[in-house]
Design a protein around this motif. Structure first.
Motif, mmCIF file in Angstrom:
data_model
loop_
_atom_site.group_PDB
_atom_site.id
_atom_site.type_symbol
_atom_site.label_atom_id
_atom_site.label_comp_id
_atom_site.label_asym_id
_atom_site.label_seq_id
_atom_site.Cartn_x
_atom_site.Cartn_y
_atom_site.Cartn_z
ATOM 1 N N HIS A 153 0.730 -1.139 -0.318
ATOM 2 C CA HIS A 153 0.040 -0.134 0.243
ATOM 3 C C HIS A 153 0.323 1.326 -0.088
ATOM 4 O O HIS A 153 0.318 2.481 0.577
ATOM 5 C CB HIS A 153 -1.140 0.443 0.761
ATOM 6 C CG HIS A 153 -2.155 -0.713 1.072
ATOM 7 N ND1 HIS A 153 -2.771 -1.212 -0.023
ATOM 8 C CD2 HIS A 153 -2.115 -2.099 1.362
ATOM 9 C CE1 HIS A 153 -3.481 -2.792 0.761
ATOM 10 N NE2 HIS A 153 -2.783 -2.587 1.425
ATOM 11 N N GLU A 154 1.895 0.976 -0.887
ATOM 12 C CA GLU A 154 2.834 2.587 -1.014
ATOM 13 C C GLU A 154 2.704 2.557 -2.114
ATOM 14 O O GLU A 154 2.223 1.480 -3.177
ATOM 15 C CB GLU A 154 4.688 2.191 -0.967
ATOM 16 C CG GLU A 154 4.567 2.334 0.890
ATOM 17 C CD GLU A 154 4.842 0.583 0.837
ATOM 18 O OE1 GLU A 154 4.852 0.216 2.419
ATOM 19 O OE2 GLU A 154 4.575 -0.027 0.150
ATOM 20 N N VAL A 155 2.757 3.816 -2.391
ATOM 21 C CA VAL A 155 2.816 4.913 -4.125
ATOM 22 C C VAL A 155 3.545 5.475 -3.995
ATOM 23 O O VAL A 155 3.995 6.601 -3.487
ATOM 24 C CB VAL A 155 1.060 5.751 -4.168
ATOM 25 C CG1 VAL A 155 0.783 6.815 -3.316
ATOM 26 C CG2 VAL A 155 1.209 5.636 -5.439
ATOM 27 N N ILE A 173 2.043 7.101 1.233
ATOM 28 C CA ILE A 173 1.205 5.523 1.473
ATOM 29 C C ILE A 173 -0.651 6.001 0.774
ATOM 30 O O ILE A 173 -0.665 6.477 0.606
ATOM 31 C CB ILE A 173 0.507 5.805 2.909
ATOM 32 C CG1 ILE A 173 -0.622 7.094 3.842
ATOM 33 C CG2 ILE A 173 1.697 5.640 3.747
ATOM 34 C CD1 ILE A 173 -0.809 5.746 4.775
ATOM 35 N N THR A 174 -0.919 4.853 0.306
ATOM 36 C CA THR A 174 -2.623 5.073 -0.507
ATOM 37 C C THR A 174 -3.217 5.239 0.646
ATOM 38 O O THR A 174 -3.173 5.455 1.486
ATOM 39 C CB THR A 174 -3.008 3.847 -1.176
ATOM 40 O OG1 THR A 174 -3.031 2.767 -0.504
ATOM 41 C CG2 THR A 174 -1.568 3.018 -1.929
ATOM 42 N N ASN A 175 -4.915 6.109 0.025
ATOM 43 C CA ASN A 175 -5.474 6.201 0.757
ATOM 44 C C ASN A 175 -6.347 5.354 0.736
ATOM 45 O O ASN A 175 -6.765 4.931 2.491
ATOM 46 C CB ASN A 175 -6.947 7.557 -0.222
ATOM 47 C CG ASN A 175 -7.986 7.546 0.374
ATOM 48 O OD1 ASN A 175 -7.529 8.478 1.417
ATOM 49 N ND2 ASN A 175 -8.949 7.057 0.538
ATOM 50 N N TYR A 176 -6.683 3.967 0.554
ATOM 51 C CA TYR A 176 -6.573 2.958 1.505
ATOM 52 C C TYR A 176 -6.265 2.200 2.457
ATOM 53 O O TYR A 176 -6.410 2.437 3.897
ATOM 54 C CB TYR A 176 -6.726 1.331 0.822
ATOM 55 C CG TYR A 176 -7.219 -0.334 0.954
ATOM 56 C CD1 TYR A 176 -8.102 -0.328 0.602
ATOM 57 C CD2 TYR A 176 -5.879 -0.827 1.747
ATOM 58 C CE1 TYR A 176 -9.065 -1.422 1.266
ATOM 59 C CE2 TYR A 176 -6.319 -2.197 1.914
ATOM 60 C CZ TYR A 176 -7.402 -2.968 1.409
ATOM 61 O OH TYR A 176 -7.678 -3.480 2.297
ATOM 62 N N LEU A 230 -1.239 12.659 6.667
ATOM 63 C CA LEU A 230 -0.729 11.188 6.328
ATOM 64 C C LEU A 230 -2.740 10.573 6.073
ATOM 65 O O LEU A 230 -2.942 10.331 5.318
ATOM 66 C CB LEU A 230 -0.570 10.030 6.931
ATOM 67 C CG LEU A 230 0.907 10.221 7.029
ATOM 68 C CD1 LEU A 230 1.416 8.956 7.604
ATOM 69 C CD2 LEU A 230 1.559 9.834 5.660
ATOM 70 N N ASN A 231 -3.729 11.144 7.171
ATOM 71 C CA ASN A 231 -4.795 11.394 6.953
ATOM 72 C C ASN A 231 -5.951 12.551 5.967
ATOM 73 O O ASN A 231 -6.219 11.534 4.854
ATOM 74 C CB ASN A 231 -5.415 11.239 7.959
ATOM 75 C CG ASN A 231 -5.207 10.058 8.915
ATOM 76 O OD1 ASN A 231 -4.112 10.143 9.967
ATOM 77 N ND2 ASN A 231 -5.327 9.147 8.753
ATOM 78 N N LYS A 232 -5.209 13.645 6.203
ATOM 79 C CA LYS A 232 -5.994 14.688 5.286
ATOM 80 C C LYS A 232 -5.526 14.178 3.856
ATOM 81 O O LYS A 232 -6.366 14.549 2.882
ATOM 82 C CB LYS A 232 -5.704 15.599 5.837
ATOM 83 C CG LYS A 232 -6.075 15.902 7.256
ATOM 84 C CD LYS A 232 -5.372 17.402 8.091
ATOM 85 C CE LYS A 232 -6.129 17.475 9.155
ATOM 86 N NZ LYS A 232 -5.817 18.533 10.273
ATOM 87 N N SER A 233 -4.668 14.431 3.530
ATOM 88 C CA SER A 233 -4.110 14.469 2.081
ATOM 89 C C SER A 233 -3.074 13.318 2.039
ATOM 90 O O SER A 233 -1.644 13.435 1.629
ATOM 91 C CB SER A 233 -3.341 15.614 1.601
ATOM 92 O OG SER A 233 -3.220 15.792 1.174
ATOM 93 N N PRO A 234 -3.047 11.785 2.104
ATOM 94 C CA PRO A 234 -2.299 10.557 1.778
ATOM 95 C C PRO A 234 -1.400 11.010 0.521
ATOM 96 O O PRO A 234 0.483 10.587 0.711
ATOM 97 C CB PRO A 234 -2.574 9.599 2.360
ATOM 98 C CG PRO A 234 -4.589 9.402 1.454
ATOM 99 C CD PRO A 234 -5.341 11.120 2.131
ATOM 100 N N GLU A 235 -2.116 10.876 -0.603
ATOM 101 C CA GLU A 235 -0.671 11.144 -2.122
ATOM 102 C C GLU A 235 -0.696 12.424 -2.333
ATOM 103 O O GLU A 235 -0.822 12.716 -3.717
ATOM 104 C CB GLU A 235 -2.083 10.315 -3.217
ATOM 105 C CG GLU A 235 -2.141 9.033 -2.630
ATOM 106 C CD GLU A 235 -2.482 8.029 -3.734
ATOM 107 O OE1 GLU A 235 -2.406 8.343 -4.823
ATOM 108 O OE2 GLU A 235 -3.601 7.451 -3.157
ATOM 109 N N LYS A 255 -6.604 -1.135 -7.009
ATOM 110 C CA LYS A 255 -7.715 -1.943 -6.956
ATOM 111 C C LYS A 255 -7.804 -3.272 -7.007
ATOM 112 O O LYS A 255 -9.000 -3.638 -6.272
ATOM 113 C CB LYS A 255 -8.659 -0.731 -7.746
ATOM 114 C CG LYS A 255 -8.466 0.104 -7.978
ATOM 115 C CD LYS A 255 -9.279 1.440 -8.617
ATOM 116 C CE LYS A 255 -8.642 2.558 -8.386
ATOM 117 N NZ LYS A 255 -10.075 3.542 -9.182
ATOM 118 N N THR A 256 -7.738 -4.192 -8.082
ATOM 119 C CA THR A 256 -7.694 -5.874 -7.928
ATOM 120 C C THR A 256 -7.377 -6.118 -6.385
ATOM 121 O O THR A 256 -7.825 -7.210 -5.852
ATOM 122 C CB THR A 256 -7.349 -5.931 -9.062
ATOM 123 O OG1 THR A 256 -8.068 -5.777 -10.170
ATOM 124 C CG2 THR A 256 -7.679 -7.364 -9.314
#
Length: 161
Positions: free
Chosen positions: A46-48, A62-65, A125-130, A156-157
């Motif tokens: 879950h890193e981007v 980190i991803t929104n997920y 990280l919660n407000k704007s992770p990406e 996503k899959t």
């Protein structure tokens, strides 16, 4: 039928002429363009990474997920600038009210910059992770590693399974 002449406003026509006015070297005023491609790729952890091919740097988030799974983030441990990392190395950690999670390098390279705002504002990280909650920037040593990561559809899959 298409009209032979399309009217154009005076300000737009003036701007067009100014932008395309020949210069002393014979080219148009704004004739040079540099194309930059930014590619986003995801890891199973879950890193981007948003890779900019013009600078050879990847911005790690980190991803929104991931942030929604963690809950309210209370502490972020970041790597040190100048540290050499290999793909898959642990580069930091995130602690929340629910859990703690390690952060892994999505690509190999050298840590070029860290987001020092996260020391005082881990909730970014919660407000704007990406966006504002980016973790670090890595100067890649092997751009081919980007191609081995998941694109958005594959990620996503992965999250749905």
């Amino acid at each position: 039928m298409v009209p032979a002449r399309v009217p154009i406003s005076r300000p737009a026509a003036s701007a067009f002429r100014t932008a395309h006015r020949p210069t002393a070297y014979g080219g148009a005023k704004y004739s040079l363009f540099v194309r930059t491609v930014v590619t986003k790729r995801y890891t199973k952890d879950h890193e981007v990474v948003a890779f900019d091919d013009s600078t050879m740097k990847g911005t790690v988030h980190i991803t929104n997920y991931a942030q929604s799974s963690l809950g309210d983030v209370v502490f972020v441990e970041l790597p040190t600038e100048g540290t050499k990392v290999a793909q898959g190395d642990q580069i930091g950690a995130v602690e929340s009210v629910k859990a703690a999670s390690d952060i892994y390098a999505p690509v190999s390279g050298v840590i070029d910059e860290v987001n020092s705002k996260l020391a005082d504002q881990p909730s970014l990280l919660n407000k704007s992770p990406e966006d504002q909650g980016w973790l670090c920037r890595i100067k890649l040593t092997d751009a081919a590693e980007i191609g081995k990561l998941m694109d958005e559809k594959a990620y996503k899959t992965h999250c749905e399974s």
